[in-house]
Design an enzyme around this catalytic site. Structure first.
Site, short mmCIF file in Angstrom:
data_model
loop_
_atom_site.label_atom_id
_atom_site.label_comp_id
_atom_site.label_asym_id
_atom_site.label_seq_id
_atom_site.Cartn_x
_atom_site.Cartn_y
_atom_site.Cartn_z
N ASN A 1 12.86 51.03 -24.98
CA ASN A 1 12.58 49.74 -25.62
C ASN A 1 13.58 49.37 -26.70
O ASN A 1 13.39 48.38 -27.40
CB ASN A 1 11.17 49.76 -26.23
CG ASN A 1 10.08 49.69 -25.18
OD1 ASN A 1 10.34 49.89 -24.00
ND2 ASN A 1 8.87 49.40 -25.58
N VAL B 1 15.21 44.93 -29.38
CA VAL B 1 14.06 45.80 -29.57
C VAL B 1 12.87 45.14 -28.88
O VAL B 1 12.46 44.04 -29.26
CB VAL B 1 13.75 46.02 -31.07
CG1 VAL B 1 12.54 46.92 -31.23
CG2 VAL B 1 14.96 46.61 -31.78
N CYS B 2 12.33 45.78 -27.85
CA CYS B 2 11.23 45.21 -27.09
C CYS B 2 9.90 45.64 -27.69
O CYS B 2 9.47 46.78 -27.56
CB CYS B 2 11.29 45.67 -25.63
SG CYS B 2 12.64 44.94 -24.71
N LEU B 3 9.25 44.70 -28.38
CA LEU B 3 7.95 44.96 -28.99
C LEU B 3 7.12 43.68 -28.92
O LEU B 3 7.64 42.59 -29.17
CB LEU B 3 8.11 45.36 -30.47
CG LEU B 3 8.50 46.81 -30.78
CD1 LEU B 3 8.80 46.96 -32.26
CD2 LEU B 3 7.40 47.78 -30.37
#
Length: 454
Positions: free
Chosen positions: A91, A98-100
């Site tokens: 992620n 940033v994958c959130l």
């Protein structure tokens, strides 16, 4: 100030005042919208004690619109990616994305999306949560991956993340701060005009341009804290791989664009990490002569340290709570030598403990380097005598001394793996009753022998 700026100011102050050893934030000059943040990798993970920065593109920090924040999440990108060439997590992409769900960069469950009740600390903790003992589990579909192939991938992924954490987030970062080449020689730099200067510890020069680096001193001091841990990790990890063995590419990694490519070279990492340690020791050794020159020029920092020395010496001479002696080495206010006598009727009784505080001419922006010359066996003092202590006021030298004494005298500390600098002592101290007794024996033996080193 508008409400957005006021809130952001408060959030920054709250994080900076907290005792969280894993997070640090700073903003550049008066531009509160541009923030840099540092996450120290969590213990017992492949990211352990690495230094990971999370500003957005162009290294400008979190971008926070006065109009939209906190109604809308800020833009956040990671830059500890080896120049966009290393993906540190499923992620956390090599390009910095940033994958959130909290950032709106990933589709999460209901209730996981951004809300104005969240803030900078929420974001940093969420990113830190990705740095787990098994980062492979962050890949979508992991819960259905039960084959032996996927289990092998999990192991291989952890192995290469640990190697690159050491190489990129620790070694490369410290080499840059110190102006070191990988071969251990120094990069020759000519001072040039520009924003910041080589005398400012919050700036790093590269090609005549100065970059805002507010965590430079923090990373140097933490490197000294964890130096033994880094070396122990290298020894442990090199036994799991073959030298020059290629990294295994993960199914979710894209060739040459969003992956972690490379090979294991722990012999090289060990050599470079030892070079960094030597360079840090040499840097602190130079502070004494630099300080004497500042004293001759009657600079403010020299007068400040001289005044603090006189006041601190008087304070402790009148104190009934602690017995210690403070002197200046060769009348140099940038080198303080402290001798502390253990309190009667305690485990320190009969001990004489000597430690030195070395100050930079850039104090307090650059914090003192503290080191015991008396050999110690203590879970919060590493093998080189460097303690993990906390001053109440970073600009007050007396507070630094009191922090070191508090470390020695603490009876019932809370366990925090981030402060455990001596692995052997820590294992005994936090172990079984028998192991704790063994720790006490070895600690008392060190106390009894301390007079030999006075």
């Amino acid at each position: 100030m508008n409400q957005s700026t006021l809130r952001l100011t408060r959030e920054l102050a709250d994080i900076q005042k907290s005792n969280d050893l894993s997070l640090a934030v700073a903003c550049r000059d008066a531009d509160i919208r541009n923030i840099k943040a540092l996450i120290v990798g969590p213990p017992d993970t492949p990211y352990e004690f690495g230094f990971f920065e999370v500003p957005p593109p162009q290294s400008t920090g979190f971008y926070l619109s006065h109009v939209k924040y906190p109604g809308k999440a800020p833009t956040v990108n990671a830059i500890t990616t080896n120049g966009g060439r290393c993906r540190f997590n499923p992620n956390i992409y090599a390009g910095g994305k940033v994958c959130l769900s909290i950032l709106g960069t990933w589709r999460g469950e209901r209730g996981e999306e951004w809300s104005s009740a969240q803030g900078l600390e929420s974001i940093l903790i969420s990113i830190q949560s990705l740095m787990s003992a098994n980062p492979y589990e962050n890949e979508p579909g992991y819960e259905n991956a039960n084959s032996q192939h996927h289990k092998d991938n999990q192991t291989a992924y952890v192995l290469k993340i640990r190697h690159e954490t050491l190489r990129i987030s620790i070694i490369q970062r410290l080499e840059e701060y110190l102006g070191l080449k990988p071969d251990g020689t120094y990069i020759l730099r000519q001072p040039e005009e520009g924003e910041g200067s080589g005398d400012d510890p919050q700036y790093v020069e590269e090609g005549g341009v100065y970059f805002f680096e507010p965590f430079k001193d923090l990373c140097k001091r933490r490197f000294l804290w964890y130096y033994d841990t880094y070396l122990a990790s290298i020894e442990t990890e090199r036994a799991k791989v073959t030298e020059n063995q290629q990294f295994v590419r993960m199914p979710f990694e894209t060739v040459n664009s969003n992956s972690m490519e490379g090979k294991f070279s722990y012999s090289e990492l060990e050599r470079r990490i030892k070079n960094i340690r030597r360079a840090l020791d040499a840097e602190a050794e130079k502070w004494g002569p630099e300080g004497m020159e500042a004293l001759k020029r009657e600079e403010g920092v020299a007068a400040n340290l001289q005044r603090q020395f006189e006041q601190t010496k008087v304070y402790f001479s009148k104190s009934d709570a602690v017995t210690l002696d403070i002197d200046l080495q060769d009348k140099n206010p940038f080198i303080w030598q402290v001798s502390y006598i253990g309190r009667p009727m305690t485990n320190l009784d009969g001990g004489l403990f000597n430690f030195t505080l070395r100050f930079s001419v850039r104090f307090p922006e650059e914090q003192p380097r503290v080191q015991f010359s008396t050999p110690m066996f203590h879970h919060r003092i590493n093998n080189d005598g460097i303690p993990s202590y906390f001053p109440g006021r970073p600009d007050d030298v007396r507070s630094h001394i009191e922090g070191v004494i508090a470390l020695l005298e603490e009876d019932d500390p809370a366990y925090d793996p981030r402060t455990q600098l001596n692995t052997e002592a820590s294992k005994l101290y936090w172990g079984t009753k028998e192991e704790k007794r063994e720790y006490s024996k070895r600690f008392r033996r060190a106390v009894q022998r301390s007079m030999e080193y006075s």
